[in-house]
Design a protein around this motif. Structure first.
Motif, PDB file in Angstrom:
ATOM      1  N   CYS A  14     -21.951  -1.676  -9.905  1.00 24.74           N
ATOM      2  CA  CYS A  14     -21.922  -0.380 -10.203  1.00 24.74           C
ATOM      3  C   CYS A  14     -22.134   0.270  -8.576  1.00 24.74           C
ATOM      4  O   CYS A  14     -22.823  -0.421  -7.961  1.00 24.74           O
ATOM      5  N   LYS A  16     -23.739   2.784  -7.694  1.00 23.88           N
ATOM      6  CA  LYS A  16     -25.003   3.292  -7.513  1.00 23.88           C
ATOM      7  C   LYS A  16     -26.342   2.514  -8.146  1.00 23.88           C
ATOM      8  O   LYS A  16     -27.228   2.984  -7.873  1.00 23.88           O
ATOM      9  N   CYS A  17     -26.200   1.430  -8.791  1.00 24.15           N
ATOM     10  CA  CYS A  17     -27.258   0.694  -9.086  1.00 24.15           C
ATOM     11  C   CYS A  17     -26.676  -1.044  -9.019  1.00 24.15           C
ATOM     12  O   CYS A  17     -25.544  -1.431  -8.826  1.00 24.15           O
ATOM     13  N   CYS A  33     -21.762   1.832 -13.958  1.00 26.25           N
ATOM     14  CA  CYS A  33     -22.168   1.150 -15.076  1.00 26.25           C
ATOM     15  C   CYS A  33     -22.180   2.332 -16.077  1.00 26.25           C
ATOM     16  O   CYS A  33     -21.863   3.273 -16.077  1.00 26.25           O
ATOM     17  N   HIS A  36     -24.619   5.313 -15.586  1.00 24.86           N
ATOM     18  CA  HIS A  36     -24.102   5.974 -14.635  1.00 24.86           C
ATOM     19  C   HIS A  36     -22.794   6.609 -14.707  1.00 24.86           C
ATOM     20  O   HIS A  36     -22.470   7.761 -14.198  1.00 24.86           O
TER      21      HIS A  36
HETATM   22 ZN    ZN Z   1     -25.309   2.055 -12.250  1.00 27.67          ZN
END
Ligand code: ZN
Ligand code: AMP
Ligand code: ZN
Length: 335
Positions: A14, A16-17, A33, A36
């Protein structure tokens, strides 16, 4: 469609993570993900409604729910962000067209979702309202089922919203739908129908409910993935009359092809084509001499079709029954 926000191969992270991505959102250059991705779609949805003031003056909204991924995702997001969006009441309305197994499944799926979300839902059964299913009405009036279906759905959804005193009816049309039909209008009629290109079309109090399209800037491919990852149960069967004509299919394929090469193209195009975010009420609306509902001439389309089919306009009967059902629904909470 598959090319836009598409499921992604295993092992991609992902953006963002640290979790594995489930979707590639090409137009935003993001791999996301599950959490997100849902957050991303919801953020785009809420930001659009706020930025374009789609819900300005709307406290009580009726959502037209078919059982498909679009209108169910819409219902879920409106219910989830009800307070943030300043909504006080959300109602679902589903029209059962009497088309056998597909209608039965749709009704069940809609009711299950509404119950889960705590949304009051009114189901209108065409056969109990006027004595005919959509297929019967189409056959005896000798009019194509999709055109009869459009008239029936618009007429009944408007009746319910007016009787409930709702501020607007929300439909699940998304970016791909709106763009496709606007371009078809341009190619076939020689004009882009700018009313269809506005997410808000104002109504006339007591006669014509205001119509809104909250998914105006949301890609169909995003909705498909959203519904899947949000665990929304949607219908499996499709309408027995479902049919895409050659021109519409060609437009869809062309738009998808360009989007593949230039991610974000469709979103940019709809923004360039939109001349107004809010349309005033349609000009020249009269009320039907039989049922009193909105009409562009003396007689509304619903009364015309039913009169042609059975020899008398059924608008007045349908209106009286809907009024009764809405009264009981408002008092009881479900129907
Ligand atoms: Zn994520
Ligand atoms: P369609 O014309 O089938 O693509 O549907 C467009 C929108 O009309 C959907 O997103 C729903 O908001 C609404 N709609 C379609 N079918 C029904 C139905 N049977 N009952 C209530 N709303 C519907
Ligand atoms: Zn009428």
């Amino acid at each position: 469609m598959r090319d836009l926000s598409s499921p992604i191969e295993r092992g991609v992270k992902c953006s963002k993570c640290e979790r594995g991505a489930v979707a590639r959102v090409k137009y935003a250059k993001l791999n996301l993900c599950e959490d997100h991705f849902k957050e991303y779609v919801e953020k785009r949805f809420v930001e659009f409604l706020e930025k374009r003031k789609v819900l300005e003056g709307v406290r009580k909204v009726v959502v037209a729910v078919s059982g498909g991924k679009d209108s169910l995702s819409l219902l879920h997001m409106l219910a989830k962000y009800k307070d943030k969006l300043g909504l006080e009441e959300i109602y679902g309305i589903h029209i059962d067209l009497g088309l056998g197994a597909s209608s039965e499944e749709a009704r069940e799926v809609v009711l299950e979702n509404c119950e889960k979300l705590g949304v009051k839902c009114l189901v209108l059964d065409l056969r109990s309202l006027i004595g005919y299913s959509l297929a019967e009405l189409s056959a005896i009036s000798r009019r194509p089922p999709c055109s009869v279906c459009g008239t029936v759905k618009r007429y009944l959804a408007n009746l319910v919203a007016v009787e409930l005193g709702a501020d607007a009816i929300a439909f699940g049309h998304h970016l791909d739908d709106i763009l496709k039909y606007a371009i078809k209008d341009l190619l076939v009629e020689g004009r882009a129908d700018m009313i269809k290109l506005s997410p808000v079309s104002e109504g006339i109090r007591g006669l014509l409910a205001s119509k809104i399209k909250p998914l105006y800037e949301i890609y169909e491919s995003d909705l498909e993935l959203y519904a899947r990852h949000a665990g929304i149960r949607t219908v499996k069967s499709s309408c027995p009359f479902k049919y895409e004509d050659f021109i519409t299919r060609s437009i869809r394929e062309m738009l998808d092809k360009i989007e593949l090469e230039a991610p974000g193209f469709k979103l940019g195009l709809i923004r360039r084509l939109t001349t107004s975010w809010r349309e005033g009420p349609p000009a020249g609306v009269a009320s039907c001499k039989y049922c009193g509902m909105p009409s562009s001439g003396e007689v509304c389309s619903f009364c015309k079709i039913t009169a042609r089919a059975v020899g008398k306009p059924l608008g007045p009967e349908a209106r009286a029954k809907v009024r009764e059902l809405v009264g009981a629904f408002a008092a009881r909470g479900s129907a």
